[in-house]
Design a protein around this motif. Structure first.
Motif, mmCIF file in Angstrom:
data_model
loop_
_atom_site.group_PDB
_atom_site.id
_atom_site.type_symbol
_atom_site.label_atom_id
_atom_site.label_comp_id
_atom_site.label_asym_id
_atom_site.label_seq_id
_atom_site.Cartn_x
_atom_site.Cartn_y
_atom_site.Cartn_z
ATOM 1 N N TRP A 44 -8.807 29.115 90.648
ATOM 2 C CA TRP A 44 -8.511 29.194 92.083
ATOM 3 C C TRP A 44 -9.002 30.526 92.637
ATOM 4 O O TRP A 44 -8.958 31.552 91.952
ATOM 5 N N ALA A 45 -9.444 30.526 93.889
ATOM 6 C CA ALA A 45 -9.834 31.762 94.585
ATOM 7 C C ALA A 45 -9.075 31.822 95.901
ATOM 8 O O ALA A 45 -9.152 30.892 96.712
ATOM 9 N N GLN A 46 -8.340 32.926 96.104
ATOM 10 C CA GLN A 46 -7.491 33.054 97.293
ATOM 11 C C GLN A 46 -7.680 34.431 97.924
ATOM 12 O O GLN A 46 -7.786 35.441 97.221
ATOM 13 N N ALA A 47 -7.720 34.453 99.259
ATOM 14 C CA ALA A 47 -7.825 35.718 99.983
ATOM 15 C C ALA A 47 -6.473 36.428 99.980
ATOM 16 O O ALA A 47 -5.461 35.834 100.373
ATOM 17 N N LEU A 48 -6.452 37.665 99.521
ATOM 18 C CA LEU A 48 -5.219 38.452 99.531
ATOM 19 C C LEU A 48 -5.029 39.175 100.857
ATOM 20 O O LEU A 48 -3.925 39.598 101.197
ATOM 21 N N THR A 49 -6.131 39.334 101.594
ATOM 22 C CA THR A 49 -6.109 39.991 102.902
ATOM 23 C C THR A 49 -7.031 39.197 103.835
ATOM 24 O O THR A 49 -7.654 38.216 103.423
ATOM 25 N N GLU A 50 -7.104 39.626 105.094
ATOM 26 C CA GLU A 50 -8.155 39.084 105.960
ATOM 27 C C GLU A 50 -9.482 39.415 105.287
ATOM 28 O O GLU A 50 -9.752 40.574 104.956
ATOM 29 N N THR A 51 -10.287 38.412 105.058
ATOM 30 C CA THR A 51 -11.453 38.589 104.192
ATOM 31 C C THR A 51 -12.718 37.993 104.795
ATOM 32 O O THR A 51 -12.682 36.944 105.437
ATOM 33 N N GLU A 52 -13.820 38.691 104.566
ATOM 34 C CA GLU A 52 -15.134 38.206 104.966
ATOM 35 C C GLU A 52 -16.015 38.156 103.727
ATOM 36 O O GLU A 52 -16.119 39.143 102.991
ATOM 37 N N VAL A 53 -16.603 36.990 103.462
ATOM 38 C CA VAL A 53 -17.447 36.835 102.284
ATOM 39 C C VAL A 53 -18.821 36.313 102.690
ATOM 40 O O VAL A 53 -18.999 35.758 103.776
ATOM 41 N N ILE A 54 -19.766 36.499 101.788
ATOM 42 C CA ILE A 54 -21.117 35.970 101.979
ATOM 43 C C ILE A 54 -21.315 34.876 100.947
ATOM 44 O O ILE A 54 -21.158 35.097 99.740
ATOM 45 N N PHE A 55 -21.639 33.679 101.423
ATOM 46 C CA PHE A 55 -21.787 32.512 100.554
ATOM 47 C C PHE A 55 -23.261 32.214 100.309
ATOM 48 O O PHE A 55 -24.079 32.227 101.228
ATOM 49 N N PHE A 56 -23.583 31.938 99.029
ATOM 50 C CA PHE A 56 -24.943 31.547 98.646
ATOM 51 C C PHE A 56 -24.889 30.146 98.042
ATOM 52 O O PHE A 56 -24.291 29.956 96.977
ATOM 53 N N GLU A 57 -25.491 29.176 98.720
ATOM 54 C CA GLU A 57 -25.536 27.813 98.197
ATOM 55 C C GLU A 57 -26.403 27.811 96.944
ATOM 56 O O GLU A 57 -27.502 28.369 96.930
#
Length: 224
Positions: free
Chosen positions: A102-115
């Motif tokens: 599982w992956a969960q945000a612990l804070t307000e989070t911004e990520v970069i996704f690579f397909e």
């Protein structure tokens, strides 16, 4: 149009600042930014669940992400906590069809996704990018093995001191700002939240640290 160009330049600048991509050429950085997708998550929101179809991997731009497993009884085991500049979910590049945790945000989070398919196509056309990533991922595996060794071979106090040592070295003021709950950090270190709090109090009494809410000042004695 100008706004989009500015966003692309900001994205390239961030990618260039990370351990994984800082050795790439401007051309490779441009190609990489073209397939990158910025996503935002609220605190406690899940990025993916164990068993979800693995569509790509992520680079943390801002915030904190927790990777964890659940036992059959529902007990949570924190595998790792990732911050800005760190990658998670890259196991998809090995052909894994489902996310193994599982992956969960612990804070307000911004990520970069690579397909994953777009990324594989890109590295297939760029040997330099492929070699750079192989090197970076090898270092990451070494770091994870080191973390596993800490949990299995060192006692709770040693693990906490080691965490404080590495976190404080990154700050000129020897100041650690805990942006994630202490309970989550305790789980990452393989100790109970109660033991974590008790050890912090003992280290403060012994003059190694000074705790003020979510801030910890580390004495130079910890760094020696």
């Amino acid at each position: 149009m100008e706004h989009k160009v500015s966003q692309n330049e900001d994205l390239k600048s961030f990618l260039k600042s990370t351990f994984y991509f800082n050795r790439l050429s401007e051309d490779d950085l441009s190609k990489l930014s073209e397939i990158a997708m910025v996503k935002k998550f609220s605190k406690k929101e899940h990025i993916f669940a164990e068993g979800d179809r693995a569509t790509g991997f992520y680079l943390v731009k801002d915030g904190w992400i927790k990777i964890y497993k659940l036992s059959p009884e529902g007990k949570e085991m924190v595998v790792h906590i990732f911050g800005s500049g760190e990658i998670f979910g890259e196991i998809v590049l090995a052909g894994v069809g489902e996310y193994p945790a599982w992956a969960q945000a612990l804070t307000e989070t911004e990520v970069i996704f690579f397909e994953k398919n777009l990324f594989k196509s890109l590295i297939g056309r760029s040997p330099d990018l492929c070699l750079t990533l192989l090197s970076a991922f090898a270092f990451k595996i070494k770091d994870l093995l080191h973390s596993l060794e800490n949990i299995t071979l060192k006692d709770a106090k040693e693990r906490l001191l080691k965490f404080l040592y590495h976190a404080a070295k990154a700050s000129p003021e020897r100041l650690i700002k805990l942006e994630i709950p202490k309970s989550q950090l305790a789980l990452l270190l393989g100790i109970t939240p109660e033991t974590f709090s008790r050890l912090l109090k003992k280290l403060e009494e012994d003059g190694f640290i000074k705790v003020d809410g979510k801030q910890i000042w580390v004495n130079d004695r910890v760094l020696t």
